[in-house]
Design a protein around this motif. Structure first.
Motif, PDB file in Angstrom:
ATOM      1  N   TYR A  32       5.111   1.647   0.376  1.00 17.10           N
ATOM      2  CA  TYR A  32       5.926   2.324  -0.624  1.00 17.10           C
ATOM      3  C   TYR A  32       6.746   3.440  -0.021  1.00 17.10           C
ATOM      4  O   TYR A  32       7.927   3.598  -0.306  1.00 17.10           O
ATOM      5  N   PHE A  33       6.085   4.205   0.843  1.00 15.52           N
ATOM      6  CA  PHE A  33       6.809   5.292   1.494  1.00 15.52           C
ATOM      7  C   PHE A  33       7.994   4.721   2.277  1.00 15.52           C
ATOM      8  O   PHE A  33       9.119   5.221   2.165  1.00 15.52           O
TER       9      PHE A  33
ATOM     10  N   ARG B 185      -0.765  10.081   0.607  1.00 22.13           N
ATOM     11  CA  ARG B 185      -1.798   9.122   0.249  1.00 22.13           C
ATOM     12  C   ARG B 185      -2.026   8.131   1.399  1.00 22.13           C
ATOM     13  O   ARG B 185      -3.148   7.806   1.749  1.00 22.13           O
ATOM     14  N   ALA B 186      -0.898   7.672   1.997  1.00 22.21           N
ATOM     15  CA  ALA B 186      -1.007   6.727   3.106  1.00 22.21           C
ATOM     16  C   ALA B 186      -1.801   7.344   4.247  1.00 22.21           C
ATOM     17  O   ALA B 186      -2.655   6.698   4.851  1.00 22.21           O
TER      18      ALA B 186
ATOM     19  N   THR C 231       0.871  -1.173   0.000  1.00 24.40           N
ATOM     20  CA  THR C 231       0.000   0.000   0.000  1.00 24.40           C
ATOM     21  C   THR C 231       0.915   1.232   0.000  1.00 24.40           C
ATOM     22  O   THR C 231       2.133   1.088   0.130  1.00 24.40           O
ATOM     23  N   PRO C 232       0.353   2.449  -0.121  1.00 28.35           N
ATOM     24  CA  PRO C 232       1.223   3.631  -0.072  1.00 28.35           C
ATOM     25  C   PRO C 232       2.120   3.672   1.154  1.00 28.35           C
ATOM     26  O   PRO C 232       3.244   4.181   1.085  1.00 28.35           O
TER      27      PRO C 232
ATOM     28  N   GLN D 101       4.109  12.058  -2.181  1.00 32.72           N
ATOM     29  CA  GLN D 101       2.774  11.597  -2.563  1.00 32.72           C
ATOM     30  C   GLN D 101       2.398  10.335  -1.790  1.00 32.72           C
ATOM     31  O   GLN D 101       1.269  10.182  -1.353  1.00 32.72           O
ATOM     32  N   GLY D 102       3.379   9.430  -1.617  1.00 31.19           N
ATOM     33  CA  GLY D 102       3.136   8.187  -0.883  1.00 31.19           C
ATOM     34  C   GLY D 102       2.728   8.478   0.562  1.00 31.19           C
ATOM     35  O   GLY D 102       1.775   7.906   1.082  1.00 31.19           O
TER      36      GLY D 102
ATOM     37  N   GLN E  96       5.100   3.360 -15.283  1.00 33.24           N
ATOM     38  CA  GLN E  96       5.426   3.287 -13.861  1.00 33.24           C
ATOM     39  C   GLN E  96       5.945   1.878 -13.596  1.00 33.24           C
ATOM     40  O   GLN E  96       5.165   0.937 -13.501  1.00 33.24           O
TER      41      GLN E  96
ATOM     42  N   SER F 252       5.886  -2.638   6.302  1.00 36.87           N
ATOM     43  CA  SER F 252       6.315  -1.260   6.477  1.00 36.87           C
ATOM     44  C   SER F 252       7.213  -1.133   7.706  1.00 36.87           C
ATOM     45  O   SER F 252       8.258  -0.488   7.670  1.00 36.87           O
TER      46      SER F 252
ATOM     47  N   MET G 135       7.674  11.158  -5.365  1.00 39.19           N
ATOM     48  CA  MET G 135       6.968   9.901  -5.100  1.00 39.19           C
ATOM     49  C   MET G 135       6.799   9.684  -3.612  1.00 39.19           C
ATOM     50  O   MET G 135       5.777   9.188  -3.146  1.00 39.19           O
ATOM     51  N   MET G 136       7.844  10.049  -2.866  1.00 40.61           N
ATOM     52  CA  MET G 136       7.796   9.846  -1.424  1.00 40.61           C
ATOM     53  C   MET G 136       6.731  10.708  -0.787  1.00 40.61           C
ATOM     54  O   MET G 136       5.958  10.254   0.053  1.00 40.61           O
TER      55      MET G 136
END
Lengths: 169, 498
Positions: free
Chosen positions: B147-148, B454-455, B143-144, B450-451, B344, B472, B447-448
């Motif tokens: 990703y973060f 979003r999370a 999930t975001p 946004q991640g 992507q 995570s 990207m970070m």
């Protein structure tokens, strides 16, 4: 390959970097803090990330400052071998690097009004002179055809519009 | 779809005339920039990017990949013949490769480097093939929040592990992240740090920063060195045989060990191919019955590191393709290129467009064969490039850098920005501030952010989401460990000097 003589100068450099970045970071935080925030309900807005990064940046600059105040520890790493940075750069060397940069700035200024072909030929001759004195004919004989070839290749084959300037074709 | 269906799908596309042609161009161009001192794959790819925008994405990526692994083949040529490493991962090859050339064994050194690169490149591609799907399947659960955490891990590892001074690595990482916030915020449209410049509203382009930090600073360093040492001459390629059976036998085990070491190190974010080459050299020297031969022209000292270099390069493509996470500055530039093409990379790509991914993987087999041919029988032609006067070469490099930067959006502003980053990059090199973390952070920063946002939106503002999800939490723990490692290293360094 490193010379150890330049220790004092490296202290100064690291300290300067640390202090300037702390000052800039404080200014940017102040700047960002006073920005009007948009009326969108969000957990974290557009200011959160920049301010968090700036706070961390101040912290890491302080670490650099402490390191440089305490001691200097140098070991050779791969990149150092590659760049061979002798820490002391002579006035002569700064002069030659300054000339390289001057050539590049002039190139950027002339590129659009004068055009790619003439500016590039000029850059090549200028640059080659700095590395190796003389050999004007060789440099011109390479520089001019090279510039024309690249211009033609980019504009007509790769369809990247380079500035034509006074010689566009 | 199973593995074999995917592979045959990939090959059927990779052998199309167009893709073969771009694979060849990539390999050729990669070899050239590898051979030329001072232009590595990072700069080579950055310069070329703007002109690839009009290509079909799959061909463009096939070509970029060719440049990426092709430059590792060419890199050894310069090390062996001139004793000047074209990039940091070719430093080790100088130790014994140049000695072999001085002894008149340049051909054997070049041959073992090319064959080792081929061996490692091909085996590593097989490994990618088998690893890609399982990792992508794992990634699909992300999930975001994960990703973060993963992006944070990549950044902390590159920032703290690739450099002798983790404090400075941390600092340049943060500068890169800060640069990534310049411009318009995607979610709210608010402009940050543009200071009224219309160009900065669109943000700082990573190509400008890459070319400035890596290429312009290199020209400055060379100008400085030429002033000090004068121009260098190269060794000639002489002798009848490329390589004897005996030498090939001596090289074989170093190939195998180098490939394994390189691939394992390459898959991890942060390490990159340079430590892999040093590690392989150390292993070869340790396991040799005659370690005293090393540094005096031992063929194992070329074979192992060259295999390790190529395997590490290929290994770094695993996290890039499967998770969309680059582990080095060069793969970060490639990720940036992917995004410009509207791709992507990551687990979804394997599901949505398997033909794309598998064509690239299949093209690597073909690319390695092309490179073996270019770098063995044809190496003489490329060696001639080393006779190009440094004076002309550096001005041509400056021209290509300027075209590359100018053609991003036809802005002279970017050219000036490139010059500024060139000056900054020069001083960073001189004072051991690593540039790779800065570039990686610049590419990953957006990207970070946004991640993260979003999370937090998904969790309704609950920050514990990063530590309550096991993957995570695991990723964050490793980041914390690598930061802890750098603190310990920092404290130890202090103690040693006290």
């Amino acid at each position: 390959m490193k010379e150890t003589g330049g220790r004092n100068s490296i202290f100064t450099f690291d300290r300067m970097v640390a202090l300037t970045s702390i000052l800039i970071a404080l200014f940017l935080i102040h700047n960002e803090y006073n920005m009007p925030n948009p009326n969108i309900q969000q957990t974290i807005g557009p200011s959160f990330m920049p301010i968090a990064i700036l706070v961390a940046l101040i912290f890491s600059a302080l670490l650099i400052l402490f390191t440089s105040l305490r001691t200097e520890r140098k070991t050779g790493d791969a990149d150092a071998v590659l760049a061979e940075p002798s820490l002391q750069t002579s006035a002569e060397q700064y002069k030659i690097m300054g000339m390289v940069l001057l050539g590049l700035v002039l190139y950027a200024v002339m590129l659009v009004p004068v055009g790619f072909i003439i500016s590039t030929s000029g850059l090549i001759v200028w640059q080659a002179q700095l590395f190796e004195k003389g050999k004007w004919i060789r440099n011109l004989a390479v520089g001019i055809p090279f510039s024309i070839l690249i211009y033609y290749l980019f504009v007509h084959f790769l369809e990247v519009m380079l500035p034509g300037g006074i010689l566009s074709f | 779809m199973d593995l074999w269906t995917n592979i045959s799908l990939g090959f059927s596309q990779a052998i199309s005339l167009q893709n073969l042609a771009y694979c060849f161009i990539g390999a050729l161009y990669g070899t050239v920039i590898g051979v030329l001192p001072g232009i590595g794959p990072l700069v080579g790819i950055s310069i070329l990017l703007p002109i690839t925008y009009s290509l079909p994405p799959v061909s463009a990526v096939v070509m970029l990949a060719g440049i990426y692994y092709g430059s590792a083949y060419g890199g050894s040529t310069c090390s062996i013949l001139v004793n000047t490493p074209g990039e940091s991962s070719a430093v080790v090859t100088c130790f014994d490769g140049y000695q072999m050339a001085v002894q008149g064994r340049a051909k054997a050194a070049l041959a073992t480097a090319a064959i080792g690169s081929f061996f490692a490149g091909t085996l590593a591609t097989v490994a990618i093939m088998f690893l890609a799907m399982p990792i992508a399947r794992l990634g699909i659960k992300f999930t975001p929040a994960e990703y973060f955490s993963l992006l944070l891990l990549a950044l902390t590892m590159v920032g703290t592990l690739t450099t002798e001074s983790p404090v400075k690595g941390l600092f340049t990482t943060l500068v890169g992240l800060l640069l990534s916030t310049v411009g318009m915020d995607l979610q709210t449209g608010r402009v940050r740090f543009a200071f009224g410049s219309q160009w900065l509203i669109e943000g700082v382009d990573f190509i400008v920063v890459a070319i400035g930090l890596f290429a312009i600073s290199e020209v400055l360093v060379q100008a400085e060195l030429v002033q000090k040492f004068g121009l260098q001459k190269r060794e000639q390629i002489s002798g009848r045989y490329w390589i004897t059976m005996e030498e090939l036998k001596q090289s074989f085990m170093p190939y195998v060990r180098g490939t394994v070491i390189g691939f394992l190190i390459g898959v991890l974010p942060g390490a990159g191919s340079t430590p892999a080459t040093f590690f392989s050299y150390a292993v070869e020297k340790k396991s040799s019955k005659h370690p005293e031969r090393f540094g005096k022209g031992a063929i194992e000292g070329v074979a192992g590191p060259e295999a390790a270099n190529n395997a590490a390069n290929q290994g770094a493509l695993v996290p890039l393709l499967t998770l969309g996470i680059p582990g080095s500055a060069t793969t970060a530039v490639m990720l940036g290129a992917f995004m410009i093409y509207g791709i992507q990379p990551g687990p979804l790509l394997f599901e949505k467009d398997p033909a794309f991914v598998w064509t690239i993987i299949a093209s690597m087999y073909i690319g390695n064969i092309i490179l073996l041919i270019l770098n063995l029988p044809l190496v003489n032609i490329f060696a001639k490039l080393l006779d190009l006067p440094a004076a002309l070469l550096s001005s041509m490099v400056l021209t290509f850098c300027t075209i590359g930067v100018y053609s991003i959006r036809f802005a002279v502003f970017d050219v000036f920005l490139m010059i500024i980053f060139g000056i900054v990059g020069y001083f960073m090199r001189k004072h051991d501030y690593p540039a790779a973390p800065l570039l990686l952070a610049l590419v990953l920063g957006e990207m970070m952010e946004q991640g993260l946002r979003r999370a937090l939106t998904l969790s309704n503002g609950d920050w514990t989401v990063f530590v309550t999800r096991p993957i995570s939490l695991g990723l964050l723990s490793i980041s914390a460990l690598s930061l802890l490692y750098s603190v310990i290293k920092y404290l130890r360094g202090k103690k040693r000097l006290a």
